[in-house]
Write a protein that holds these residues in place. Structure first.
Motif, PDB file in Angstrom:
ATOM      1  N   ALA A 198       0.857  -1.195   0.000  1.00 41.82           N
ATOM      2  CA  ALA A 198       0.000   0.000   0.000  1.00 41.82           C
ATOM      3  C   ALA A 198       0.885   1.235   0.000  1.00 41.82           C
ATOM      4  N   ALA A 199       0.497   2.240  -0.753  1.00 51.42           N
ATOM      5  CA  ALA A 199       1.315   3.461  -0.818  1.00 51.42           C
ATOM      6  C   ALA A 199       0.452   4.625  -1.270  1.00 51.42           C
ATOM      7  N   LEU A 200       1.011   5.810  -1.133  1.00 50.46           N
ATOM      8  CA  LEU A 200       0.329   7.006  -1.629  1.00 50.46           C
ATOM      9  C   LEU A 200       0.970   7.394  -2.955  1.00 50.46           C
ATOM     10  N   ILE A 201       0.124   7.548  -3.973  1.00 48.02           N
ATOM     11  CA  ILE A 201       0.634   7.934  -5.296  1.00 48.02           C
ATOM     12  C   ILE A 201       0.335   9.419  -5.497  1.00 48.02           C
ATOM     13  N   PHE A 202       1.305  10.142  -6.032  1.00 46.33           N
ATOM     14  CA  PHE A 202       1.131  11.588  -6.227  1.00 46.33           C
ATOM     15  C   PHE A 202       1.220  11.967  -7.704  1.00 46.33           C
ATOM     16  N   GLY A 203       0.474  12.989  -8.059  1.00 50.36           N
ATOM     17  CA  GLY A 203       0.639  13.617  -9.375  1.00 50.36           C
ATOM     18  C   GLY A 203       1.586  14.783  -9.171  1.00 50.36           C
ATOM     19  N   ASN A 204       2.373  15.107 -10.180  1.00 48.12           N
ATOM     20  CA  ASN A 204       3.284  16.245 -10.016  1.00 48.12           C
ATOM     21  C   ASN A 204       3.254  17.196 -11.207  1.00 48.12           C
ATOM     22  N   GLY A 205       2.179  17.133 -11.974  1.00 46.12           N
ATOM     23  CA  GLY A 205       2.059  18.031 -13.116  1.00 46.12           C
ATOM     24  C   GLY A 205       2.680  17.485 -14.388  1.00 46.12           C
ATOM     25  N   SER A 206       3.464  16.416 -14.266  1.00 40.12           N
ATOM     26  CA  SER A 206       4.049  15.784 -15.459  1.00 40.12           C
ATOM     27  C   SER A 206       3.073  14.710 -15.947  1.00 40.12           C
ATOM     28  N   PRO A 207       3.324  14.091 -17.086  1.00 36.41           N
ATOM     29  CA  PRO A 207       2.361  13.065 -17.554  1.00 36.41           C
ATOM     30  C   PRO A 207       2.377  11.788 -16.717  1.00 36.41           C
ATOM     31  N   HIS A 208       3.328  11.659 -15.778  1.00 34.63           N
ATOM     32  CA  HIS A 208       3.408  10.436 -14.974  1.00 34.63           C
ATOM     33  C   HIS A 208       3.067  10.684 -13.515  1.00 34.63           C
ATOM     34  N   LEU A 209       2.777   9.564 -12.823  1.00 33.20           N
ATOM     35  CA  LEU A 209       2.509   9.640 -11.382  1.00 33.20           C
ATOM     36  C   LEU A 209       3.758   9.145 -10.653  1.00 33.20           C
ATOM     37  N   VAL A 210       3.831   9.433  -9.366  1.00 30.13           N
ATOM     38  CA  VAL A 210       5.048   9.058  -8.657  1.00 30.13           C
ATOM     39  C   VAL A 210       4.757   8.620  -7.216  1.00 30.13           C
ATOM     40  N   ILE A 211       5.494   7.591  -6.760  1.00 29.28           N
ATOM     41  CA  ILE A 211       5.521   7.261  -5.324  1.00 29.28           C
ATOM     42  C   ILE A 211       6.901   7.730  -4.881  1.00 29.28           C
ATOM     43  N   TYR A 212       6.937   8.734  -4.007  1.00 26.92           N
ATOM     44  CA  TYR A 212       8.231   9.363  -3.702  1.00 26.92           C
ATOM     45  C   TYR A 212       9.160   8.461  -2.885  1.00 26.92           C
ATOM     46  N   ARG A 213       8.633   7.827  -1.863  1.00 26.33           N
ATOM     47  CA  ARG A 213       9.513   7.022  -1.000  1.00 26.33           C
ATOM     48  C   ARG A 213       8.837   5.694  -0.694  1.00 26.33           C
ATOM     49  N   LEU A 214       9.155   4.707  -1.502  1.00 25.65           N
ATOM     50  CA  LEU A 214       8.613   3.377  -1.250  1.00 25.65           C
ATOM     51  C   LEU A 214       9.709   2.534  -0.608  1.00 25.65           C
ATOM     52  N   PRO A 215       9.434   1.925   0.555  1.00 30.13           N
ATOM     53  CA  PRO A 215      10.462   1.107   1.189  1.00 30.13           C
ATOM     54  C   PRO A 215      11.025   0.070   0.213  1.00 30.13           C
ATOM     55  N   ALA A 216      12.352  -0.094   0.230  1.00 28.74           N
ATOM     56  CA  ALA A 216      13.012  -0.967  -0.748  1.00 28.74           C
ATOM     57  C   ALA A 216      12.604  -2.426  -0.599  1.00 28.74           C
ATOM     58  N   TYR A 217      12.119  -2.793   0.605  1.00 22.03           N
ATOM     59  CA  TYR A 217      11.736  -4.201   0.797  1.00 22.03           C
ATOM     60  C   TYR A 217      10.412  -4.551   0.119  1.00 22.03           C
ATOM     61  N   GLU A 218       9.642  -3.543  -0.291  1.00 23.24           N
ATOM     62  CA  GLU A 218       8.363  -3.820  -0.967  1.00 23.24           C
ATOM     63  C   GLU A 218       8.642  -4.419  -2.340  1.00 23.24           C
ATOM     64  N   LYS A 219       8.002  -5.556  -2.609  1.00 22.77           N
ATOM     65  CA  LYS A 219       8.297  -6.235  -3.875  1.00 22.77           C
ATOM     66  C   LYS A 219       7.394  -5.685  -4.973  1.00 22.77           C
ATOM     67  N   LYS A 243       0.483   1.617 -14.245  1.00 23.75           N
ATOM     68  CA  LYS A 243       1.467   0.541 -14.060  1.00 23.75           C
ATOM     69  C   LYS A 243       2.865   1.123 -13.851  1.00 23.75           C
ATOM     70  N   VAL A 244       3.667   0.374 -13.149  1.00 29.44           N
ATOM     71  CA  VAL A 244       5.026   0.809 -12.814  1.00 29.44           C
ATOM     72  C   VAL A 244       5.887   0.777 -14.075  1.00 29.44           C
ATOM     73  N   ILE A 245       6.540   1.909 -14.373  1.00 33.05           N
ATOM     74  CA  ILE A 245       7.412   1.910 -15.559  1.00 33.05           C
ATOM     75  C   ILE A 245       8.876   2.175 -15.193  1.00 33.05           C
ATOM     76  N   LYS A 246       9.095   2.686 -13.986  1.00 34.55           N
ATOM     77  CA  LYS A 246      10.485   2.965 -13.611  1.00 34.55           C
ATOM     78  C   LYS A 246      10.627   2.879 -12.088  1.00 34.55           C
ATOM     79  N   ILE A 247      11.718   2.251 -11.636  1.00 36.28           N
ATOM     80  CA  ILE A 247      12.023   2.227 -10.198  1.00 36.28           C
ATOM     81  C   ILE A 247      13.378   2.903 -10.042  1.00 36.28           C
ATOM     82  N   ILE A 248      13.377   4.041  -9.347  1.00 39.65           N
ATOM     83  CA  ILE A 248      14.622   4.814  -9.235  1.00 39.65           C
ATOM     84  C   ILE A 248      15.127   4.747  -7.795  1.00 39.65           C
TER      85      ILE A 248
END
Lengths: 280, 162
Positions: A198-219, A243-248
């Motif tokens: 479970a996480a909070l997803i944010f919009g930031n004005g770009s065409p994509h959405l973002v989860i800013y800080r997802l714990p690394a242990y989440e698969k 859908k997830v397109i990038k994990i940074i």
């Protein structure tokens, strides 16, 4: 000559100068802005003067409307008949599926009753069409042709067959403004498809959405779909978000930043479904 | 005190007509310009109107038109009013301090006023939805300046010719 220049330079600061009126008006406008920001009088005023803007919307829509109607009339009858036939068969198929669904829904209801679980979702929806323009004064937004008369309230979630579109932010009599999920500071409570994350997803004005800080242990893997969790009591549970397109990886090795591609893009739909409020 | 000249009916009609066209333009998304980079038509309109000849319009009228724009399409009531007012004040002071006479000087002054207007608009933004990318902000500035030049040309032709 020198006397003349001197008197001209000083004119701004004499009683004749409009500086007092400038300052007064500037203070007035700041006061109005602050008052409006707190009490949202602009929203109420806009609802009352919607009849002024409506002709402009009509004018903007007119060319595409005319082209669409001409196109409709010029279409071959045979083609239309074929479409009608295929739609009829599709409708029959859907009716058959609906019967099955009604049965399952009834069964579900009775089981919930037995288990004493509250009904979370009531699909009280209204279908709206996206009205041009897709922006107002440079701010991207969606206008739909449903409003207060159709039971829409501020805050109603908006979706389409592909996923979540956004949330209603302004409602007029027959028009509503929808804030898209990709807008700045838009937040949605989400879960992964298998329900483990479970996480909070944010919009930031770009065409994509973002989860800013997802714990690394989440698969969470590339291509995983995220759905609304329903925890926010605004969006019903289970609507596809993207859908997830990038994990940074972030500077802190314990967290990752997740970039999500929304399931819906503004160009991909012309109809939306508004879930009436009070039915999360 | 700024000596106000009165516009004749035809000139008033042009100014009002352009105001209505500006409202219409704000509702149109042009396919070749990204939405975040669309010009701020109202700032372009106000700067063109003020820079062509501010003797036709008093600060009160400009402020009032700003309020009307706010009610119709603005984020906050008073935002455009405030922006127009500061553009007017800036123009007033710069014209008093510097000898702006040639066409080139007037154009540069107009560009400065457009930039100031956009800056004030960003500073008073209620949503803080400032464009994320520098390129889109830059494009917005460029398109607003182009729109201003077009408006200025129209105002110069129509307000001075009649």
């Amino acid at each position: 000559m020198a006397k003349k220049t001197a008197s001209k330079q000083l004119r701004l600061f004499t009683q004749e100068s409009p500086i007092i009126i400038f300052v007064t008006l500037a203070m007035c406008s700041i006061a109005i802005m602050s008052y409006d920001y707190r009490h949202k009088i602009n929203v109420q005023l806009k609802q009352k003067v919607a009849f002024v803007i409506t002709p402009f919307h009509w004018m903007v829509n007119a060319p595409s409307q005319i082209i669409r109607e001409i196109d409709y009339y010029l279409s071959e009858q045979n083609k239309l008949q074929q479409q009608i036939l295929s739609l009829k068969s599709e409708a029959n198929l859907l009716q058959a599926i609906q019967q099955k669904l009604t049965l399952i829904e009834n069964e579900n209801r009775s089981l919930r009753k037995i288990l004493n679980i509250k009904n979370l979702i009531k699909n009280d929806m209204t279908i709206g069409e996206v009205v041009l323009p897709s922006q107002t004064n440079g701010a991207p937004q969606l206008l739909i042709n449903k409003g207060m008369d159709d039971g829409i309230d501020i805050g109603s979630p908006v979706m389409n067959n592909k996923g979540l579109v956004g949330q209603v932010i302004h409602v007029n009599k027959n028009l509503s403004t929808v804030q898209k999920i990709t807008s700045n500071n838009f937040a949605i409570s989400a879960i992964s498809e298998n329900g483990t994350m479970a996480a909070l997803i944010f919009g930031n004005g770009s065409p994509h959405l973002v989860i800013y800080r997802l714990p690394a242990y989440e698969k969470l893997r590339l291509g995983d779909h995220l759905l609304t969790s329903g925890l926010d009591q605004i969006y019903p549970k289970g609507i596809k978000i993207g859908k997830v397109i990038k994990i940074i990886p972030t500077n802190n090795s314990q967290f990752n930043e997740i970039i999500i591609e929304p399931a819906t893009s503004p160009q991909s739909f012309s109809q939306v479904m508004v879930i009436k409020s009070g039915n999360p | 005190m700024i000596q106000q000249k009165s516009l004749n009916n035809q000139q008033k009609l042009y100014v009002l007509g352009l105001f209505l066209i500006t409202i219409l333009l704000t509702q149109i998304s042009l396919p070749f310009i990204p939405i975040g980079s669309l010009p701020d038509y109202f700032i372009a309109w106000a700067v063109a109107l003020i820079s062509v000849n501010n003797k036709y319009f008093s600060v009160m009228k400009i402020f009032f038109l700003g309020l009307v724009a706010d009610i119709l399409i603005g984020q906050l009531i008073g935002q455009y009013g405030f922006t127009f007012l500061l553009i007017y004040v800036l123009h007033f002071f710069i014209s008093k301090m510097l000898a702006i006479q040639s066409n080139g000087q007037k154009t540069v002054l107009g560009v400065i006023l457009v930039l100031s207007g956009l800056l004030i608009d960003y500073m008073t933004s209620a949503t803080y939805e400032i464009d994320n990318y520098e390129t889109s902000a830059l494009l917005k500035i460029i398109f607003t300046i182009i729109t201003f030049l077009i408006y200025r040309l129209i105002f110069e032709m129509k307000l001075k010719a009649i």
